[in-house]
Design a protein around this motif. Structure first.
Motif, PDB file in Angstrom:
ATOM      1  N   GLU A  67       3.041   5.943   4.436  1.00 49.04           N
ATOM      2  CA  GLU A  67       2.469   5.268   5.601  1.00 49.04           C
ATOM      3  C   GLU A  67       1.820   3.976   5.136  1.00 49.04           C
ATOM      4  O   GLU A  67       1.403   3.863   3.986  1.00 49.04           O
ATOM      5  N   GLY A  68       1.724   3.025   6.057  1.00 46.10           N
ATOM      6  CA  GLY A  68       1.114   1.753   5.716  1.00 46.10           C
ATOM      7  C   GLY A  68       2.152   0.648   5.652  1.00 46.10           C
ATOM      8  O   GLY A  68       3.325   0.848   6.005  1.00 46.10           O
ATOM      9  N   VAL A 111       3.874   3.997  -5.477  1.00 45.08           N
ATOM     10  CA  VAL A 111       3.689   2.996  -4.418  1.00 45.08           C
ATOM     11  C   VAL A 111       3.290   3.684  -3.115  1.00 45.08           C
ATOM     12  O   VAL A 111       2.354   3.254  -2.419  1.00 45.08           O
ATOM     13  N   ARG A 112       3.976   4.751  -2.787  1.00 40.47           N
ATOM     14  CA  ARG A 112       3.639   5.519  -1.578  1.00 40.47           C
ATOM     15  C   ARG A 112       2.194   5.993  -1.618  1.00 40.47           C
ATOM     16  O   ARG A 112       1.446   5.833  -0.641  1.00 40.47           O
ATOM     17  N   ASP A 113       1.790   6.572  -2.738  1.00 38.58           N
ATOM     18  CA  ASP A 113       0.449   7.130  -2.850  1.00 38.58           C
ATOM     19  C   ASP A 113      -0.634   6.058  -2.871  1.00 38.58           C
ATOM     20  O   ASP A 113      -1.815   6.355  -2.661  1.00 38.58           O
ATOM     21  N   ALA A 114      -0.238   4.818  -3.120  1.00 37.40           N
ATOM     22  CA  ALA A 114      -1.194   3.707  -3.094  1.00 37.40           C
ATOM     23  C   ALA A 114      -1.439   3.203  -1.674  1.00 37.40           C
ATOM     24  O   ALA A 114      -2.256   2.299  -1.472  1.00 37.40           O
ATOM     25  N   ALA A 119       0.376  -2.557 -16.243  1.00 38.09           N
ATOM     26  CA  ALA A 119       1.337  -3.345 -15.469  1.00 38.09           C
ATOM     27  C   ALA A 119       1.598  -2.698 -14.116  1.00 38.09           C
ATOM     28  O   ALA A 119       1.609  -3.380 -13.077  1.00 38.09           O
ATOM     29  N   ARG A 120       1.800  -1.390 -14.119  1.00 40.63           N
ATOM     30  CA  ARG A 120       1.989  -0.687 -12.850  1.00 40.63           C
ATOM     31  C   ARG A 120       0.806  -0.902 -11.924  1.00 40.63           C
ATOM     32  O   ARG A 120       0.966  -1.203 -10.722  1.00 40.63           O
ATOM     33  N   ASP A 121      -0.405  -0.747 -12.456  1.00 39.68           N
ATOM     34  CA  ASP A 121      -1.603  -0.881 -11.630  1.00 39.68           C
ATOM     35  C   ASP A 121      -1.763  -2.307 -11.111  1.00 39.68           C
ATOM     36  O   ASP A 121      -2.225  -2.518  -9.983  1.00 39.68           O
ATOM     37  N   GLU A 122      -1.376  -3.281 -11.918  1.00 35.12           N
ATOM     38  CA  GLU A 122      -1.458  -4.671 -11.456  1.00 35.12           C
ATOM     39  C   GLU A 122      -0.483  -4.912 -10.306  1.00 35.12           C
ATOM     40  O   GLU A 122      -0.804  -5.616  -9.341  1.00 35.12           O
ATOM     41  N   ILE A 123       0.707  -4.332 -10.394  1.00 31.29           N
ATOM     42  CA  ILE A 123       1.683  -4.463  -9.313  1.00 31.29           C
ATOM     43  C   ILE A 123       1.160  -3.828  -8.031  1.00 31.29           C
ATOM     44  O   ILE A 123       1.250  -4.412  -6.942  1.00 31.29           O
ATOM     45  N   LEU A 124       0.589  -2.635  -8.146  1.00 26.90           N
ATOM     46  CA  LEU A 124       0.041  -1.968  -6.961  1.00 26.90           C
ATOM     47  C   LEU A 124      -1.110  -2.778  -6.372  1.00 26.90           C
ATOM     48  O   LEU A 124      -1.226  -2.899  -5.139  1.00 26.90           O
ATOM     49  N   SER A 125      -1.931  -3.359  -7.217  1.00 25.04           N
ATOM     50  CA  SER A 125      -3.044  -4.193  -6.729  1.00 25.04           C
ATOM     51  C   SER A 125      -2.519  -5.453  -6.041  1.00 25.04           C
ATOM     52  O   SER A 125      -3.088  -5.912  -5.050  1.00 25.04           O
ATOM     53  N   PHE A 126      -1.433  -6.005  -6.587  1.00 28.26           N
ATOM     54  CA  PHE A 126      -0.789  -7.178  -5.982  1.00 28.26           C
ATOM     55  C   PHE A 126      -0.304  -6.845  -4.577  1.00 28.26           C
ATOM     56  O   PHE A 126      -0.541  -7.606  -3.620  1.00 28.26           O
ATOM     57  N   LYS A 179      -1.446  -4.443  -2.647  1.00 24.51           N
ATOM     58  CA  LYS A 179      -2.626  -4.207  -1.804  1.00 24.51           C
ATOM     59  C   LYS A 179      -3.255  -5.515  -1.365  1.00 24.51           C
ATOM     60  O   LYS A 179      -3.646  -5.684  -0.199  1.00 24.51           O
ATOM     61  N   ARG A 180      -3.374  -6.438  -2.291  1.00 26.76           N
ATOM     62  CA  ARG A 180      -4.039  -7.710  -1.980  1.00 26.76           C
ATOM     63  C   ARG A 180      -3.231  -8.514  -0.957  1.00 26.76           C
ATOM     64  O   ARG A 180      -3.791  -9.066  -0.010  1.00 26.76           O
ATOM     65  N   ARG A 181      -1.926  -8.566  -1.140  1.00 26.29           N
ATOM     66  CA  ARG A 181      -1.089  -9.385  -0.281  1.00 26.29           C
ATOM     67  C   ARG A 181      -0.777  -8.729   1.072  1.00 26.29           C
ATOM     68  O   ARG A 181      -0.565  -9.431   2.066  1.00 26.29           O
ATOM     69  N   LEU A 182      -0.735  -7.415   1.106  1.00 21.72           N
ATOM     70  CA  LEU A 182      -0.302  -6.721   2.322  1.00 21.72           C
ATOM     71  C   LEU A 182      -1.447  -6.143   3.128  1.00 21.72           C
ATOM     72  O   LEU A 182      -1.232  -5.551   4.183  1.00 21.72           O
ATOM     73  N   ALA A 183      -2.683  -6.304   2.626  1.00 17.71           N
ATOM     74  CA  ALA A 183      -3.837  -5.861   3.410  1.00 17.71           C
ATOM     75  C   ALA A 183      -4.052  -6.834   4.568  1.00 17.71           C
ATOM     76  O   ALA A 183      -3.708  -8.008   4.492  1.00 17.71           O
ATOM     77  N   SER A 184      -4.617  -6.347   5.633  1.00 20.34           N
ATOM     78  CA  SER A 184      -4.918  -7.215   6.769  1.00 20.34           C
ATOM     79  C   SER A 184      -5.880  -8.296   6.313  1.00 20.34           C
ATOM     80  O   SER A 184      -6.865  -8.047   5.632  1.00 20.34           O
ATOM     81  N   GLY A 185      -5.558  -9.526   6.715  1.00 23.32           N
ATOM     82  CA  GLY A 185      -6.413 -10.650   6.327  1.00 23.32           C
ATOM     83  C   GLY A 185      -6.357 -10.947   4.845  1.00 23.32           C
ATOM     84  O   GLY A 185      -7.366 -11.286   4.234  1.00 23.32           O
TER      85      GLY A 185
END
Length: 275
Positions: free
Chosen positions: A34-35, A58-61, A258-265, A267-273
């Motif tokens: 979801e998300g 990715v799903r669990d993030a 590296a995985r965590d940086e990708i997940l953070s990327f 999150k940062r880009r796809l979060a609202s605002g």
């Protein structure tokens, strides 16, 4: 996430298997979560248990994963002989440009349409996309779809015989560069230092083409997992797959960082605002 046996075929039972028709072509896409949407494009020779594990991360993030079946047997452990057959079929397929420099693989048009559909289904500011190895550069071509906001290139390997070239048409590359500047976006990219498929020349070319919008990460060869499936043992006997077969799933490992940086990327880009 429950740890699974990566040496056994993955049933992908926690994904919804959908047949999606876009631009006149139908492909199976495995969907979960979801998300906001993230398109996960498999490496050669197909959606392995390692690729599925990354999609579950990715799903669990907090994302909806769309994992299209582009080649190979979905969920299969990469075996050497079968993997070679898959690779050879992909190399002559009209969907891919395995050896052609300065050309975009035709399948990227279908993937852009998938991103547009996923954005419509999941909402949010936009869509993330990660390509690996054979599909590594596809996330760059997908930037021509306005919904794609977070592209990741993991060991982009095409064209296979021209390490200093890029698998994208010049006019499309220019359009991507303009969009990166206009929308203040960046492209993340990952490779191992000693990778013999995605060599240093590829990142040099991408850096020259995209400037400071291209964010490269080069991992030391010592960070690669040596316990890999038969396909990699026989045909890719050097560090290559950053977030899948050569990832070491232990805290503090560079591949986990590296995985965590990708997940953070994402999150940062796809979060609202997003910023």
């Amino acid at each position: 996430m429950t740890k699974r046996n990566l040496n056994a075929d993955d049933a992908l039972e926690d994904f919804q298997s959908r047949e999606i028709t876009l631009d006149g072509a139908t492909k199976v896409v495995h969907v979960a979560g979801e998300g906001p949407a993230v398109i996960v494009m498999t490496e050669m020779p197909g959606i392995s248990p390692h690729v599925a594990r990354f999609s579950r991360w990715v799903r669990d993030a907090g994302f909806t994963v769309y994992m299209p079946s582009l080649f190979g047997r979905d969920g299969a452990v990469p075996q050497a002989e079968e993997g070679v057959a898959v690779f050879r079929r992909a190399c002559v397929s009209a969907e891919f440009r395995a050896f052609a420099a300065n050309q975009s693989s035709p399948v990227t048009q279908w993937l852009r349409s998938l991103a547009k559909l996923a954005h419509a289904e999941c909402g949010g500011p936009g869509v993330g996309a990660i390509g690996m190895c054979f599909t590594g550069n596809f996330a760059l071509s997908m930037m021509l779809e306005e919904s794609v906001l977070a592209p990741v290139l993991s060991q982009p390997s095409l064209p296979l015989d021209k390490p200093a070239d890029i698998d994208i048409a010049p006019d499309e590359l220019a359009a991507v560069r303009q969009r990166l500047e206009r929308d203040d976006l960046t492209v993340m990219a990952y490779r191992f230092e000693g990778d013999q498929i995605c060599k240093a020349e590829r990142f040099t070319a991408l850096s020259a083409a995209l400037g400071d919008r291209f964010i490269p990460r080069v991992l030391p060869d010592s960070a690669a997992n040596s316990d890999t499936p038969p396909f990699f043992q026989k045909l890719v006997p050097y560090p290559h797959s950053v977030v899948t077969a050569h990832l070491i799933d232990e805290a503090g490992q560079p591949t986990i960082a590296a995985r965590d940086e990708i997940l953070s990327f994402f999150k940062r880009r796809l979060a609202s605002g997003h910023s």
